[in-house]
Write a protein that holds these residues in place. Structure first.
Motif, PDB file in Angstrom:
ATOM      1  N   SER A  54     -38.388 -39.453  21.924  1.00  0.00           N
ATOM      2  CA  SER A  54     -38.988 -38.564  21.063  1.00  0.00           C
ATOM      3  C   SER A  54     -37.659 -37.846  19.881  1.00  0.00           C
ATOM      4  O   SER A  54     -37.462 -37.323  20.514  1.00  0.00           O
ATOM      5  CB  SER A  54     -39.622 -37.612  21.335  1.00  0.00           C
ATOM      6  N   ALA A 264     -46.874 -43.845  20.361  1.00  0.00           N
ATOM      7  CA  ALA A 264     -46.306 -43.860  18.947  1.00  0.00           C
ATOM      8  C   ALA A 264     -47.710 -44.549  17.985  1.00  0.00           C
ATOM      9  O   ALA A 264     -46.854 -44.227  16.811  1.00  0.00           O
ATOM     10  CB  ALA A 264     -45.647 -44.521  19.743  1.00  0.00           C
ATOM     11  N   LYS A 285     -47.656 -30.826  20.749  1.00  0.00           N
ATOM     12  CA  LYS A 285     -46.998 -31.665  20.099  1.00  0.00           C
ATOM     13  C   LYS A 285     -47.480 -31.568  18.839  1.00  0.00           C
ATOM     14  O   LYS A 285     -46.356 -31.619  18.180  1.00  0.00           O
ATOM     15  CB  LYS A 285     -46.936 -33.575  21.442  1.00  0.00           C
ATOM     16  N   GLU A 289     -45.670 -32.320  15.090  1.00  0.00           N
ATOM     17  CA  GLU A 289     -45.388 -33.248  14.143  1.00  0.00           C
ATOM     18  C   GLU A 289     -45.968 -32.697  13.341  1.00  0.00           C
ATOM     19  O   GLU A 289     -45.134 -33.289  12.255  1.00  0.00           O
ATOM     20  CB  GLU A 289     -46.711 -34.367  15.034  1.00  0.00           C
ATOM     21  N   TRP A 349     -39.486 -28.287  20.543  1.00  0.00           N
ATOM     22  CA  TRP A 349     -40.004 -29.694  20.944  1.00  0.00           C
ATOM     23  C   TRP A 349     -42.030 -29.183  22.097  1.00  0.00           C
ATOM     24  O   TRP A 349     -42.555 -30.354  21.014  1.00  0.00           O
ATOM     25  CB  TRP A 349     -39.445 -29.741  22.737  1.00  0.00           C
TER      26      TRP A 349
END
Length: 410
Positions: A54, A264, A285, A289, A349
């Motif tokens: 990541s 992924a 997440k 993104e 993160w």
């Protein structure tokens, strides 16, 4: 965390059983005065082995954690990326079998199956977690999701570091009414062929999707009883889950002839617009993104009405760590309010904190509430209200094997 690891042979198991936990490089006294311990660790290097797949996680360490450790503790952090946590355990197994008393790994990021295997084979240092000031002061050590890791007692052999929870991610321009149960998901998949899939097992997130189906379709009470299930009992219980997955398979991406080999790859399909959904065992997440431009701005997340699986991930010190005291200082700092808040920020993160908010002052709580989690994230309150505990890790392996036999090969 990633994820799957099995012992190579019965001979190796025997060899490990003959090894002694006395092979610790430094006889660390984690119970000594903390200031003295931290002083002893000054000027040292700590080798952190962790999954390196990541960019955001790597940047969090390289740009936030490492400078802070150097400034506050005069400790140099050497982040060593690995493709899979099993690589770490394989290295430790080799070192233990060879009697190598001073290893190169000071901290490792593990949980679930990997923790069970590490604990069973004496690959961990002596108990330390309850000796860390930030664990003692800021963490509810008795909480079931912290005291046990996929059903295995932690026994202070690893320190809780973050909280994960499964969410579904979707493009709100393509999906108007999100399916809030597996029955509704099956209907949506049939009505929108080719727009949904999940990662092939043993990918961890793909496995979480299947375990989530187990929770809703069958229930998991049988898996958490004191008496472990026999394999034939397990196979019988899983039959409705395999039936469900096989029923939706013809309507999946590429008609279910193939599955994305990893999360992924699924994320890439979502980014390219080939599917309308992806998923994550990381509820913030998606917001991260979106911020970095990989997911469209219309990305949102949701959880099923019955709740979603949640677990804790941990940091552990190997049996032969060369710098266990430095490792303890690093782990303690990673559990500070400042480090946990920086970890939560999607700009860094987006990993949920493991701290008990009831133990925090109003000022400390405001550090977290001030963080903008983005439109793609659900509130922490909603996530907390719908957490479901994971089943014991031995069944995770059986589910992976069962999926390959009953779904992938059908």
């Amino acid at each position: 965390m990633k994820r799957r690891w099995m012992l190579a042979s019965s001979a190796l198991i025997f060899a490990l059983g003959a090894c002694s936990q006395e092979q610790v490089a430094t006889e660390a006294d984690f119970s000594q005065d903390w200031n003295e311990l931290a002083t002893e660790a000054e000027g040292t290097t700590v080798n952190l082995y962790m999954w390196g797949g990541s960019d955001s996680i790597n940047s969090y360490f390289d740009e936030w954690v490492t400078p802070r450790l150097e400034e506050q503790y005069d400790i140099s952090l050497n982040r060593v990326p690995v493709n899979d946590t099993q690589e770490i355990l394989t290295q430790l197994l080799d070192e233990k079998t060879a009697g190598k008393e001073s290893g190169s790994i000071d901290i490792m990021w593990i949980n679930g199956e990997n923790f069970r295997n590490a604990k069973d084979n004496d690959l961990l240092n002596q108990p330390f977690a309850d000796k860390l000031p930030n664990v003692a002061e800021l963490v509810d050590q008795q909480a079931p999701q912290i005291a046990e890791d996929f059903g295995i007692p932690v026994d202070n052999l690893q320190a809780p570091w973050g909280t994960a929870q499964f969410v579904m991610t979707y493009n709100s321009e393509d999906v108007i009414n999100v399916p809030t149960s597996f029955d509704k998901l099956a209907q949506w998949v049939q009505d929108n062929p080719g727009q949904f899939t999940y990662p092939a097992l043993p990918d961890f997130t793909g496995g979480a999707f299947v375990r989530h189906a187990l929770e809703e379709i069958v229930g998991t009470e049988q898996f958490t009883s004191d008496e472990p299930l026999e394999r034939d009992e397990f196979d019988t219980i899983m039959e409705p889950v395999w039936e469900y997955l096989n029923a939706i398979e013809p309507y999946l991406w590429r008609a279910g002839d193939t599955y994305p080999e990893s999360l992924a790859r699924l994320d890439q399909l979502y980014t390219n617009g080939e599917v309308a959904y992806t998923m994550a065992y990381d509820p913030i997440k998606a917001a991260a993104e979106v911020q970095n431009g990989r997911f469209p701005d219309s990305t949102r997340t949701f959880i099923f009405d019955g709740g979603t699986l949640s677990n804790t991930h941990y940091l552990a010190i190997p049996f032969n760590a060369e710098n266990p005291l430095g490792a303890a200082v690093v782990i303690n700092e990673l559990l500070s309010v400042e480090a946990q808040a920086a970890k939560l920020d999607p700009a860094n993160w987006g990993d949920l904190p493991v701290l008990d908010f009831s133990k925090l002052s109003d000022e400390q709580q405001q550090v977290f509430t001030a963080i903008d989690l983005g439109e793609a994230s659900l509130s922490i309150e909603e996530l907390e209200s719908k957490r479901i505990a994971e089943i014991p890790s031995i069944y995770v392996e059986w589910i992976e094997e069962g999926w390959l036999e009953n779904v992938a090969q059908n």
